[in-house]
Design a protein around this motif. Structure first.
Motif, PDB file in Angstrom:
ATOM      1  N   ARG A 231      37.119  54.438  53.753  1.00  0.00           N
ATOM      2  CA  ARG A 231      38.198  54.283  52.754  1.00  0.00           C
ATOM      3  C   ARG A 231      38.016  52.980  51.978  1.00  0.00           C
ATOM      4  O   ARG A 231      38.263  52.938  50.758  1.00  0.00           O
ATOM      5  N   TYR A 232      37.592  51.944  52.672  1.00  0.00           N
ATOM      6  CA  TYR A 232      37.361  50.663  51.993  1.00  0.00           C
ATOM      7  C   TYR A 232      36.304  50.810  50.897  1.00  0.00           C
ATOM      8  O   TYR A 232      36.478  50.319  49.776  1.00  0.00           O
ATOM      9  N   ILE A 233      35.211  51.499  51.211  1.00  0.00           N
ATOM     10  CA  ILE A 233      34.157  51.720  50.217  1.00  0.00           C
ATOM     11  C   ILE A 233      34.679  52.558  49.057  1.00  0.00           C
ATOM     12  O   ILE A 233      34.424  52.254  47.885  1.00  0.00           O
ATOM     13  N   ARG A 234      35.393  53.625  49.375  1.00  0.00           N
ATOM     14  CA  ARG A 234      35.870  54.543  48.329  1.00  0.00           C
ATOM     15  C   ARG A 234      36.827  53.843  47.367  1.00  0.00           C
ATOM     16  O   ARG A 234      36.814  54.112  46.159  1.00  0.00           O
ATOM     17  N   ARG A 235      37.632  52.929  47.869  1.00  0.00           N
ATOM     18  CA  ARG A 235      38.634  52.271  47.025  1.00  0.00           C
ATOM     19  C   ARG A 235      38.107  51.002  46.344  1.00  0.00           C
ATOM     20  O   ARG A 235      38.760  50.475  45.444  1.00  0.00           O
TER      21      ARG A 235
ATOM     22  N   PRO B  11      36.242  48.703  43.838  1.00  0.00           N
ATOM     23  CA  PRO B  11      35.824  48.972  42.451  1.00  0.00           C
ATOM     24  C   PRO B  11      34.318  48.880  42.229  1.00  0.00           C
ATOM     25  O   PRO B  11      33.806  49.484  41.278  1.00  0.00           O
ATOM     26  N   LEU B  12      33.599  48.148  43.084  1.00  0.00           N
ATOM     27  CA  LEU B  12      32.152  48.007  42.901  1.00  0.00           C
ATOM     28  C   LEU B  12      31.350  48.773  43.947  1.00  0.00           C
ATOM     29  O   LEU B  12      30.345  49.417  43.625  1.00  0.00           O
ATOM     30  N   LEU B  13      31.767  48.743  45.200  1.00  0.00           N
ATOM     31  CA  LEU B  13      30.984  49.367  46.265  1.00  0.00           C
ATOM     32  C   LEU B  13      30.925  50.890  46.139  1.00  0.00           C
ATOM     33  O   LEU B  13      29.882  51.501  46.403  1.00  0.00           O
ATOM     34  N   GLY B  14      32.031  51.507  45.731  1.00  0.00           N
ATOM     35  CA  GLY B  14      32.017  52.961  45.558  1.00  0.00           C
ATOM     36  C   GLY B  14      30.962  53.412  44.555  1.00  0.00           C
ATOM     37  O   GLY B  14      30.105  54.253  44.874  1.00  0.00           O
TER      38      GLY B  14
ATOM     39  N   ILE C 106      30.028  52.474  34.110  1.00  0.00           N
ATOM     40  CA  ILE C 106      31.127  51.914  34.915  1.00  0.00           C
ATOM     41  C   ILE C 106      31.183  50.410  34.680  1.00  0.00           C
ATOM     42  O   ILE C 106      30.251  49.672  34.999  1.00  0.00           O
ATOM     43  N   THR C 107      32.266  49.954  34.112  1.00  0.00           N
ATOM     44  CA  THR C 107      32.371  48.566  33.661  1.00  0.00           C
ATOM     45  C   THR C 107      32.163  47.575  34.791  1.00  0.00           C
ATOM     46  O   THR C 107      31.446  46.577  34.641  1.00  0.00           O
ATOM     47  N   THR C 108      32.794  47.812  35.947  1.00  0.00           N
ATOM     48  CA  THR C 108      32.678  46.849  37.048  1.00  0.00           C
ATOM     49  C   THR C 108      31.238  46.712  37.531  1.00  0.00           C
ATOM     50  O   THR C 108      30.811  45.613  37.912  1.00  0.00           O
ATOM     51  N   LEU C 109      30.485  47.805  37.500  1.00  0.00           N
ATOM     52  CA  LEU C 109      29.098  47.745  37.948  1.00  0.00           C
ATOM     53  C   LEU C 109      28.215  47.141  36.870  1.00  0.00           C
ATOM     54  O   LEU C 109      27.323  46.334  37.162  1.00  0.00           O
ATOM     55  N   ARG C 110      28.464  47.520  35.635  1.00  0.00           N
ATOM     56  CA  ARG C 110      27.635  46.991  34.528  1.00  0.00           C
ATOM     57  C   ARG C 110      27.812  45.475  34.406  1.00  0.00           C
ATOM     58  O   ARG C 110      26.865  44.767  34.060  1.00  0.00           O
ATOM     59  N   ARG C 111      28.978  44.970  34.693  1.00  0.00           N
ATOM     60  CA  ARG C 111      29.241  43.539  34.544  1.00  0.00           C
ATOM     61  C   ARG C 111      29.095  42.757  35.856  1.00  0.00           C
ATOM     62  O   ARG C 111      29.396  41.556  35.895  1.00  0.00           O
TER      63      ARG C 111
ATOM     64  N   LEU D 187      28.370  51.728  43.550  1.00  0.00           N
ATOM     65  CA  LEU D 187      27.055  51.344  44.054  1.00  0.00           C
ATOM     66  C   LEU D 187      26.508  52.388  45.028  1.00  0.00           C
ATOM     67  O   LEU D 187      25.315  52.721  45.002  1.00  0.00           O
ATOM     68  N   MET D 188      27.356  52.932  45.892  1.00  0.00           N
ATOM     69  CA  MET D 188      26.903  53.943  46.846  1.00  0.00           C
ATOM     70  C   MET D 188      26.452  55.215  46.127  1.00  0.00           C
ATOM     71  O   MET D 188      25.484  55.868  46.541  1.00  0.00           O
ATOM     72  N   LEU D 189      27.128  55.575  45.053  1.00  0.00           N
ATOM     73  CA  LEU D 189      26.707  56.746  44.279  1.00  0.00           C
ATOM     74  C   LEU D 189      25.354  56.502  43.610  1.00  0.00           C
ATOM     75  O   LEU D 189      24.495  57.397  43.566  1.00  0.00           O
ATOM     76  N   VAL D 190      25.155  55.299  43.082  1.00  0.00           N
ATOM     77  CA  VAL D 190      23.860  54.951  42.479  1.00  0.00           C
ATOM     78  C   VAL D 190      22.756  55.023  43.529  1.00  0.00           C
ATOM     79  O   VAL D 190      21.669  55.561  43.286  1.00  0.00           O
ATOM     80  N   ILE D 191      23.019  54.487  44.720  1.00  0.00           N
ATOM     81  CA  ILE D 191      22.026  54.527  45.796  1.00  0.00           C
ATOM     82  C   ILE D 191      21.693  55.969  46.155  1.00  0.00           C
ATOM     83  O   ILE D 191      20.520  56.339  46.305  1.00  0.00           O
ATOM     84  N   ALA D 192      22.721  56.804  46.303  1.00  0.00           N
ATOM     85  CA  ALA D 192      22.494  58.195  46.705  1.00  0.00           C
ATOM     86  C   ALA D 192      21.644  58.938  45.680  1.00  0.00           C
ATOM     87  O   ALA D 192      20.665  59.617  46.031  1.00  0.00           O
ATOM     88  N   LEU D 193      21.994  58.827  44.401  1.00  0.00           N
ATOM     89  CA  LEU D 193      21.240  59.536  43.364  1.00  0.00           C
ATOM     90  C   LEU D 193      19.817  58.994  43.240  1.00  0.00           C
ATOM     91  O   LEU D 193      18.852  59.759  43.097  1.00  0.00           O
ATOM     92  N   SER D 194      19.683  57.678  43.298  1.00  0.00           N
ATOM     93  CA  SER D 194      18.353  57.085  43.164  1.00  0.00           C
ATOM     94  C   SER D 194      17.440  57.503  44.311  1.00  0.00           C
ATOM     95  O   SER D 194      16.271  57.847  44.101  1.00  0.00           O
ATOM     96  N   GLU D 195      17.947  57.495  45.523  1.00  0.00           N
ATOM     97  CA  GLU D 195      17.126  57.872  46.677  1.00  0.00           C
ATOM     98  C   GLU D 195      16.753  59.350  46.634  1.00  0.00           C
ATOM     99  O   GLU D 195      15.617  59.721  46.933  1.00  0.00           O
TER     100      GLU D 195
END
Length: 442
Positions: A251-255, A257-260, A432-437, A262-270
């Motif tokens: 839940r912490y990851i899902r909520r 603003p940056l880690l959620g 995603i603004t939080t990730l881009r910045r 990031l995990m999607l980027v990791i999953a798609l990239s891998e």
């Protein structure tokens, strides 16, 4: 006369920090031991004379690794990452040395090797999240990008050293000598890990802010006390069990603003990266008639590029606009994946592989540094276990899909689709603004 104000001592770079170097030495010994172990396991399995048994042995370790990886993150947060890493390396040393002694007395059997592979996978599921959660406890947040570069360099160097070492050991003394060498390497990491000075859990670092000094490193006893204090602050009315801890971490990851994102980027990239670069390149080399030698040159090109990106980050220490650079590197690297299936020669394929290694290596190291600096340290074991889960458990599931797709449509379309999946991770991150910045701490 008025005394001049004392100037703040400059932050010690990670590559000059004895504490970081002790961790790096332990990590390198452990990773070389991993390479030697897998080489010995493959040869021992092959000597059983059963092709199906060999495949079963090599696949056995991945099952507990996939099932228990998230639990390993919970354990790292509960007990402290150093204690889990020490316990894991000690268990691996005893397990592999025990197998070496067994093989001196009797020939290897599929059953014995499967049991060892499963047990090793269980311990690996604990080791991987804990070793990823250690860097914030041994240095300051401003040095985490440099540590990620050093870690990547160690991982590449360990592969280069470990595979030939395992091969020589098997040739000289059979799998038993190779297993013994791996066990000794795991044991060598223990005194270095025991001598680590562990800092207290810092608060989460805001993007781009200057982190506080990490003074006052802790001994092993103090680390235990610090972990207990952290747990006590989280205990309000009742102590959560492991399942509650895992759910709380997810839940912490899902909520976040940056880690959620990031995990999607990791999953798609891998998912887009692992299939073509591991299985796909073998099939492409066979299709083009390049053979094992050509495949070796391509792998060497990729390793050179990845080592180059790791060296740049280890020396530079910080990359401005880290979130944007990470996403752009994922996008640019994806074009190289698509181009690999279209090149006519080994030399050109090796050059493109070096380009992919350079871009993908930089993206991966920046992603790891952003994960470690943005996560609340109390959750870092669980956060690391989720990112590691995508790399070591979910991404390998793309192997059979990649193989079947190449058989149906050929390497060109499959590499193009894989590149599109990888690029989707980078493109999504840029939206995603939080990730881009996102910025690394100064």
């Amino acid at each position: 006369m008025t005394a001049a104000p004392a100037t703040e001592a400059p932050e010690r770079p990670a590559h000059r920090d004895p504490n970081v170097l002790r961790w790096l030495g332990a990590y390198s010994a452990s990773m070389i031991g991993d390479s030697v172990y897998f080489m010995a396991l493959a040869w021992a399995a092959a000597r059983t004379g059963s092709a199906s048994g060999t495949g079963l042995v090599l696949a056995a370790g991945s099952i507990p690794r996939a099932l228990l990886m998230l639990g390993g993150g919970v354990l790292a947060d509960r007990l402290g990452p150093r204690r889990v890493v020490i316990g894991s390396d000690a268990a691996r040393a005893l397990l592999v040395l025990g197998l070496a002694a067994t093989l001196v007395l009797t020939a290897p059997t599929v059953g014995v090797l499967v049991v060892v592979a499963v047990l090793f996978g269980v311990v690996d599921a604990l080791f991987l999240p804990a070793v990823g959660a250690l860097p914030p406890r041994i240095s300051t947040p401003g040095q985490l990008a440099r540590i990620q570069g050093l870690r990547a360099l160690a991982a590449r160097g360990s592969s280069i050293i470990g595979a030939p070492m395992g091969g020589v050991a098997v040739a000289v003394g059979g799998p038993s000598l190779a297993f013994a060498a791996a066990g000794v390497l795991f044991a060598l990491s223990l005194p270095l890990l025991l001598s680590l000075r562990i800092g207290p859990l810092p608060g989460p670092v805001k993007q781009g802010e200057t982190p506080p000094d990490a003074d006052g490193a802790l001994t092993g006893t103090q680390e235990t006390q610090q972990t207990q204090k952290t747990q006590e602050t989280q205990e309000t009315q009742e102590t959560p069990n492991a399942w509650q801890d895992l759910g709380d971490g997810l839940r912490y990851i899902r909520r976040h603003p940056l880690l959620g994102p990031l995990m999607l980027v990791i999953a798609l990239s891998e998912l887009g990266f692992v299939g073509p670069l591991n299985l796909g390149m073998i099939l492409l080399s066979e299709q083009r008639g390049w053979g094992a030698a050509g495949m070796g040159w391509i792998v060497a090109g990729f390793a050179t590029g990845a080592a180059g990106s790791a060296l740049v980050l280890a020396v530079r220490g910080r990359v401005p606009r880290a979130g944007t650079v990470m996403c752009l590197m994922a996008l640019v690297g994806a074009t190289g994946i698509a181009a690999l299936a279209q090149v006519p020669s080994v030399a050109l394929a090796a050059a493109i592989a070096a380009f992919v290694g350079l871009t993908a290596g930089l993206a991966g190291a920046l992603c790891g540094a952003l994960v470690q600096t943005s996560a609340d340290p109390a959750y870092l074991g669980r956060v690391t276990s989720v990112s590691t889960f995508f790399t070591y458990a979910i991404a390998p599931l793309s192997y059979p899909v990649t193989g079947a797709a190449v058989a149906l449509w050929g390497t060109g379309p499959v590499f193009a689709v894989s590149a599109a999946v990888c690029a989707a991770g980078g493109a999504m991150g840029l939206t995603i603004t939080t990730l881009r910045r996102a910025e690394l701490p100064r």
